[in-house]
Scaffold this motif. Structure first.
Motif, PDB file in Angstrom:
ATOM      1  N   VAL A 297      -0.318 -17.030  -6.477  1.00  0.00           N
ATOM      2  CA  VAL A 297      -0.670 -16.642  -5.112  1.00  0.00           C
ATOM      3  C   VAL A 297      -2.189 -16.706  -4.949  1.00  0.00           C
ATOM      4  N   PRO A 298      -2.686 -17.325  -3.867  1.00  0.00           N
ATOM      5  CA  PRO A 298      -4.110 -17.613  -3.771  1.00  0.00           C
ATOM      6  C   PRO A 298      -5.025 -16.445  -3.432  1.00  0.00           C
ATOM      7  N   ASP A 299      -4.534 -15.421  -2.749  1.00  0.00           N
ATOM      8  CA  ASP A 299      -5.417 -14.343  -2.328  1.00  0.00           C
ATOM      9  C   ASP A 299      -4.622 -13.060  -2.172  1.00  0.00           C
ATOM     10  N   GLN A 300      -5.345 -11.957  -2.011  1.00  0.00           N
ATOM     11  CA  GLN A 300      -4.701 -10.649  -2.000  1.00  0.00           C
ATOM     12  C   GLN A 300      -3.846 -10.402  -0.763  1.00  0.00           C
ATOM     13  N   SER A 301      -4.275 -10.859   0.392  1.00  0.00           N
ATOM     14  CA  SER A 301      -3.476 -10.665   1.604  1.00  0.00           C
ATOM     15  C   SER A 301      -2.129 -11.354   1.472  1.00  0.00           C
ATOM     16  N   THR A 302      -2.147 -12.578   0.958  1.00  0.00           N
ATOM     17  CA  THR A 302      -0.909 -13.313   0.732  1.00  0.00           C
ATOM     18  C   THR A 302      -0.051 -12.599  -0.299  1.00  0.00           C
ATOM     19  N   ALA A 303      -0.694 -12.098  -1.350  1.00  0.00           N
ATOM     20  CA  ALA A 303       0.036 -11.414  -2.422  1.00  0.00           C
ATOM     21  C   ALA A 303       0.749 -10.171  -1.895  1.00  0.00           C
ATOM     22  N   LEU A 304       0.095  -9.396  -1.048  1.00  0.00           N
ATOM     23  CA  LEU A 304       0.705  -8.180  -0.513  1.00  0.00           C
ATOM     24  C   LEU A 304       1.887  -8.505   0.400  1.00  0.00           C
ATOM     25  N   ARG A 305       1.796  -9.602   1.147  1.00  0.00           N
ATOM     26  CA  ARG A 305       2.947 -10.012   1.961  1.00  0.00           C
ATOM     27  C   ARG A 305       4.116 -10.411   1.068  1.00  0.00           C
ATOM     28  N   LEU A 306       3.817 -11.104  -0.034  1.00  0.00           N
ATOM     29  CA  LEU A 306       4.891 -11.500  -0.952  1.00  0.00           C
ATOM     30  C   LEU A 306       5.551 -10.282  -1.583  1.00  0.00           C
ATOM     31  N   VAL A 307       4.777  -9.236  -1.843  1.00  0.00           N
ATOM     32  CA  VAL A 307       5.334  -7.997  -2.392  1.00  0.00           C
ATOM     33  C   VAL A 307       6.386  -7.433  -1.441  1.00  0.00           C
ATOM     34  N   VAL A 308       6.091  -7.421  -0.151  1.00  0.00           N
ATOM     35  CA  VAL A 308       7.040  -6.893   0.835  1.00  0.00           C
ATOM     36  C   VAL A 308       8.310  -7.742   0.859  1.00  0.00           C
ATOM     37  N   LEU A 309       8.160  -9.068   0.832  1.00  0.00           N
ATOM     38  CA  LEU A 309       9.333  -9.934   0.824  1.00  0.00           C
ATOM     39  C   LEU A 309      10.156  -9.701  -0.440  1.00  0.00           C
ATOM     40  N   ALA A 310       9.502  -9.564  -1.580  1.00  0.00           N
ATOM     41  CA  ALA A 310      10.223  -9.292  -2.829  1.00  0.00           C
ATOM     42  C   ALA A 310      11.008  -7.993  -2.733  1.00  0.00           C
ATOM     43  N   ASP A 311      10.433  -6.977  -2.124  1.00  0.00           N
ATOM     44  CA  ASP A 311      11.137  -5.705  -1.948  1.00  0.00           C
ATOM     45  C   ASP A 311      12.380  -5.867  -1.084  1.00  0.00           C
ATOM     46  N   ARG A 312      12.248  -6.611   0.018  1.00  0.00           N
ATOM     47  CA  ARG A 312      13.400  -6.795   0.905  1.00  0.00           C
ATOM     48  C   ARG A 312      14.503  -7.607   0.215  1.00  0.00           C
ATOM     49  N   LEU A 313      14.135  -8.622  -0.548  1.00  0.00           N
ATOM     50  CA  LEU A 313      15.133  -9.413  -1.267  1.00  0.00           C
ATOM     51  C   LEU A 313      15.825  -8.569  -2.330  1.00  0.00           C
ATOM     52  N   TYR A 314      15.058  -7.737  -3.005  1.00  0.00           N
ATOM     53  CA  TYR A 314      15.625  -6.880  -4.039  1.00  0.00           C
ATOM     54  C   TYR A 314      16.575  -5.854  -3.422  1.00  0.00           C
ATOM     55  N   ASP A 315      16.165  -5.263  -2.319  1.00  0.00           N
ATOM     56  CA  ASP A 315      17.017  -4.296  -1.629  1.00  0.00           C
ATOM     57  C   ASP A 315      18.365  -4.909  -1.269  1.00  0.00           C
ATOM     58  N   ARG A 316      18.333  -6.172  -0.873  1.00  0.00           N
ATOM     59  CA  ARG A 316      19.539  -6.842  -0.391  1.00  0.00           C
ATOM     60  C   ARG A 316      20.265  -7.607  -1.497  1.00  0.00           C
ATOM     61  N   GLU A 317      19.767  -7.523  -2.720  1.00  0.00           N
ATOM     62  CA  GLU A 317      20.379  -8.164  -3.894  1.00  0.00           C
ATOM     63  C   GLU A 317      20.528  -9.669  -3.698  1.00  0.00           C
ATOM     64  N   VAL A 318      19.498 -10.309  -3.152  1.00  0.00           N
ATOM     65  CA  VAL A 318      19.514 -11.754  -2.937  1.00  0.00           C
ATOM     66  C   VAL A 318      18.899 -12.447  -4.154  1.00  0.00           C
TER      67      VAL A 318
END
Length: 364
Positions: A297-318
């Motif tokens: 991931v190239p920068d911190q803002s992008t990284a923090l957005r990816l963290v949120v997406l990872a959380d949503r995918l994990y919550d939904r067991e995708v």
């Protein structure tokens, strides 16, 4: 099977192209944000008796007992006596004495969310009087409803559960401190999970010392419950599968009903144009996420957005199937040693678990 397919020796794939997350522009009405404040699908069926404490970590067994007792104490009348109708009368508001919440502090994968969801399920109140969401989802709710409407919406609840409590900037500190203070005054019980002690929130991310009063005010609402242990997602499990080739990921996406297929850099660009409150809706109906060309991931803002997406995918067991670099190389050393390191380690842990779940898409 076509002649060209037979000649190449390749297996046939579905004619319908997979979905693309980067092509989606979800709209999420405010009412949905409130209605979805329940434990995510991964934690629908969890209960205190399905939590398996590590015998070598007595704090885990103690946590189950403390939280069970806490849930039992939330039955009966609303703490301030008036429920939702209180806002339309002139009943005097009284502040409960002592901490009105529990704060689960512990490392990654020790089962904090399992316990928090179990508390929600065990609390003797109808679902409409209990709210469960991540810290990000709570701040997004304020953004969607406005502060006063959020207070009115949540103040009649028996319990508010906040998962992954983090303070990333001064605005969040003041906002959440004020919001939780109002809810405690209204008699709402609080429960939260985090990898950071309440008094240490914000350290390494902004000048926390300048907001010491707000942070101490937040801390005063909670009794801290420490949960020790190792990350269960790696306890006795094999290492995450190595990334696959672009061809393998693409083939699996076409062969899997309900899969999405995206180029990783393009998806990251798209996340910058979608508010994080809509990342859950972004994955509606998706049964597997397939990513090609994963790069650091190239920068911190992008990284923090990816963290949120990872959380949503994990919550939904995708499950997540990917080519490129392995997930433990998503975030550079500077990020992993910085103020958001706990978020990044959580994302790595969760994406690794989802990568294991996706193994059958190729090997099955």
């Amino acid at each position: 099977m076509s002649a060209s397919t037979a000649a190449s020796g390749q297996s046939p794939i579905a004619e319908a192209a997979p979905a693309s997350l980067a092509a989606r522009e979800p709209h999420v009405p405010a009412e949905r944000l409130v209605a979805e404040m329940v434990p995510p699908p991964r934690f629908d069926a969890v209960r205190f008796d399905t939590y398996i404490p590590d015998p070598s970590q007595p704090s885990q067994t103690e946590a189950v007992k403390v939280l069970s007792d806490f849930a039992g104490g939330l039955g009966g009348a609303h703490a301030s006596g008036g429920g939702r109708r209180r806002w339309f009368g002139r009943a005097k508001q009284t502040t409960p004495s002592g901490p009105r919440g529990v704060y689960l502090d512990g490392g990654y994968g020790v089962g904090k969310t399992h316990l928090l969801a179990s508390l929600w399920h065990a609390t003797p109140a109808e679902p409409a009087l209990k709210a469960f969401g991540t810290f990000v989802e709570l701040t997004n709710l304020v953004g969607a409803l406005g502060f006063q409407q959020t207070v009115r919406t949540l103040s009649g609840h028996r319990l508010l559960c906040i998962d992954e409590f983090e303070l990333d900037d001064p605005g969040d500190t003041v906002l959440v401190s004020t919001l939780l203070g109002k809810l405690v005054e209204a008699g709402v019980a609080l429960a939260a999970t985090s990898n950071t002690l309440p008094g240490k929130l914000g350290e390494g991310r902004f000048a926390a010392a300048d907001f010491l009063r707000e942070i101490q005010g937040l801390s005063a609402h909670f009794k801290t419950l420490r949960i020790d242990g190792e990350d269960y997602r790696h306890r006795g499990l094999p290492e995450a599968p190595a990334p696959y080739s672009d061809e393998q990921v693409t083939k699996a996406a076409y062969a899997t009903d309900g899969a999405s297929l995206d180029d990783f850099p393009q998806l990251l660009d798209h996340l910058a144009r979608v508010h994080p409150s809509r990342y859950g809706a972004l994955t509606d109906g998706i049964r597997a996420v397939c990513l090609t060309g994963v790069t650091p991931v190239p920068d911190q803002s992008t990284a923090l957005r990816l963290v949120v997406l990872a959380d949503r995918l994990y919550d939904r067991e995708v499950p997540v199937l990917a080519s490129g670099v392995p997930f433990d190389r998503l975030f550079g050393e500077e990020m992993l040693n910085g103020g958001y390191r706990k978020k990044y380690f959580r994302a790595i842990s969760r994406l690794t678990a989802l990568a294991r779940d996706a193994k059958g898409l190729v090997d099955g």
